[in-house]
Design an enzyme around this catalytic site. Structure first.
Site, short mmCIF file in Angstrom:
data_model
loop_
_atom_site.label_atom_id
_atom_site.label_comp_id
_atom_site.label_asym_id
_atom_site.label_seq_id
_atom_site.Cartn_x
_atom_site.Cartn_y
_atom_site.Cartn_z
N TYR A 165 0.83 -1.10 -0.02
CA TYR A 165 -0.15 0.10 -0.02
C TYR A 165 0.83 1.34 -0.07
CZ TYR A 165 -3.48 3.21 1.45
OH TYR A 165 -4.48 4.39 1.45
N LYS A 169 0.91 3.85 -2.98
CA LYS A 169 0.68 5.26 -2.99
C LYS A 169 1.78 6.50 -3.31
CE LYS A 169 -3.80 5.04 -1.79
NZ LYS A 169 -4.82 5.68 -2.66
#
Length: 278
Positions: A165, A169
């Protein structure tokens, strides 16, 4: 400029926005906020019923809106959906890439499977790539083209507890800057917004995974209040303002960056995090 002048510059009358992940969370809040300012909104979500529910809420308030079922991980699906949006609305001025998924906890990163990495990158990074690719020509034809990518503070500071994640990002921030540079001569503004800690269905799911991981039992049933306790502990530990952020906090920034008030803002990373990244 007086207050009424700024209010007018924030208006989006006549503009058409496309919002991914618009069925829930930040995507839904952003779609509703754009509609309040007068934009017509195409709501995309992998859950078509949720997308239509958001669109119906906007139509009930007098806005022009339509829901579309779309899995942004698949380029051809995105291309077809954007074509349907253009057929429905006739133009496209604003793209908000709000769709995203949390990855399974790592700690260490070798605990993440190849599938963890592939799924997270396919949605959080490549999903935005697909949407921007499919929308590019329409945005170039707009006199106020905007792309707002919803990244995360985990893209600014590392999140060792969920490596895929955090990496996805960070890559989305880099994509935002690359697109900003590429599209600047055509006056299309591209920016990234990095929310901090917001209690959403994604955080509930993540909190459950983190609590189960801490118990060394990934199959353990975790209650919502236990997940919320994980979330609240993160606020106390990491947020200088000692309070969570809200969906409206992020939606307000999305509206601003989509408006004429942000005409000369591009390639920027705006943290909405209560001071986490100070």
């Amino acid at each position: 400029m007086n207050a009424s002048g700024l209010a007018q510059r924030l208006r989006l009358d006549g503009r058409i926005a496309l919002v991914t992940g618009g069925g829930a969370g930040i995507g839904r809040a952003s779609a509703l906020a754009l509609a309040v300012q007068g934009a017509g909104v195409a709501v995309l979500d992998v859950n078509g019923e949720a997308a239509e529910d958001t669109a119906q809420a906007m139509r009930a308030a007098g806005a022009s809106a339509a829901g579309f079922s779309c899995d942004i991980a698949h380029a051809q699906t995105v291309k077809a959906t954007v074509a349907a949006v253009l057929e429905r609305f006739g133009r496209l001025d604003i793209v908000v890439n709000g769709a995203g998924v949390a990855s399974a906890p790592g700690m260490p990163f070798t605990n993440n499977s190849e599938q963890d990495w592939e799924r997270t990158l396919a949605i959080n990074l490549m999903g935005a790539v697909h949407v921007c690719n499919a929308s590019r020509l329409a945005l170039l034809n707009s006199d106020q083209g905007r792309i707002v990518n919803i990244s995360s503070i985990t893209g600014v500071i590392s999140a060792a507890y969920m490596p895929p994640y955090s990496v996805s990002k960070a890559a989305l921030i880099s994509l935002s800057k690359v697109l900003a540079r590429d599209l600047a001569p055509q006056h299309v503004c591209v920016n990234a917004v990095c929310p901090g800690f917001i209690w959403t269905p994604m955080w509930e799911s993540l909190g459950k995974k983190m609590r189960a991981h801490a118990q060394n039992d990934t199959d353990a049933p975790i209650r919502m209040d236990e997940a919320r306790a994980v979330f609240d502990a993160r606020i106390a530990q990491h947020v200088p303002m000692l309070r969570p952020q809200t969906l409206d906090d992020v939606a307000d920034i999305v509206v601003f960056l989509s408006s004429a008030a942000a005409t000369n803002i591009t390639g920027q990373v705006i943290n909405v995090d209560g001071g986490v990244t100070i």
